[in-house]
Design a protein around this motif. Sequence first.
Motif, mmCIF file in Angstrom:
data_model
loop_
_atom_site.group_PDB
_atom_site.id
_atom_site.type_symbol
_atom_site.label_atom_id
_atom_site.label_comp_id
_atom_site.label_asym_id
_atom_site.label_seq_id
_atom_site.Cartn_x
_atom_site.Cartn_y
_atom_site.Cartn_z
ATOM 1 N N LEU A 57 2.735 39.425 25.009
ATOM 2 C CA LEU A 57 3.233 38.776 26.220
ATOM 3 C C LEU A 57 4.501 39.404 26.797
ATOM 4 N N GLY B 109 2.514 43.796 26.720
ATOM 5 C CA GLY B 109 1.190 43.738 27.322
ATOM 6 C C GLY B 109 0.250 44.813 26.821
ATOM 7 N N PHE C 265 -3.235 41.808 31.577
ATOM 8 C CA PHE C 265 -1.787 41.574 31.609
ATOM 9 C C PHE C 265 -1.199 42.138 32.903
ATOM 10 N N ASN D 232 0.248 35.462 32.580
ATOM 11 C CA ASN D 232 0.043 36.174 31.316
ATOM 12 C C ASN D 232 -0.089 35.207 30.140
ATOM 13 N N GLY E 282 -3.406 34.759 27.958
ATOM 14 C CA GLY E 282 -3.310 35.014 26.529
ATOM 15 C C GLY E 282 -3.918 33.895 25.703
#
Length: 246
Positions: A144, A147, A154, A171, A175
Amino acid sequence: MVGPPARPAVVAVFRPRLSNARLKMTMAVTGIVFIAYVAVHMIGNLKVYLGADSMNDYAGFLRELLVPLLPQESVLWALRVVLIVCLVGHIGAAWMLTRRARAAGAMRTSRGHRVVWWRSFTSRTMPTSGIVIGAFIVFHVLDLTVGTTGAGGFRHPETIGGDTRYFAYENLVAGFQRPAVAVFYIIAMVFLGAHLMHGAWAAINDLGVTAGRSRRVGWIVGTVLAAVVMVGNISIPLAVMVGVVS
């Protein structure tokens, strides 16, 4: 017979032996830094419930703090350096204390009686939780922040019309839409909560807090804070998986 030559005194100067008390103090101080950080970090993460604009603006705030007095992300990188130094000190102190305890054969009280070292779940899982948390930190940063783990497309910051846009919300949601990542995050947060609970109690002891009332208050505050951090963070992947956050 002539015995082996004595080691030069200068060796002792350049290789000082840290006492157990200093190692425990190092773990206590660095542990407090981590507790403060994860608490603030959780508050920032909970902005996901306020929507994309709120969380993305917060991400931009962190990167642009004290700009133009300092270059962009200077404060963020300074914080990262402090955390890395604390992490190295925390792990190093834990490793040395563990080695000494094993070399001694057992931990003993001043009366010479063996201490029940793994007395509770939190204490028993400290080494394991430390390893799990360390692995999680590496993955979390790659996932995160950098990426590089394929977090559902991302998105790095983009400059649009002279303004920089951040996509921390997008993101994070992308995720946690991967079940394996969400489950790993939840497991890591359970271990983090256990680590913080025991760490808070250990820090109280290592900092020399002896007053009964102060110890109780410190233990309650540390336990509640650890539980709040754990539950708050776990709620986020759960919210994404059930569609409350999307």
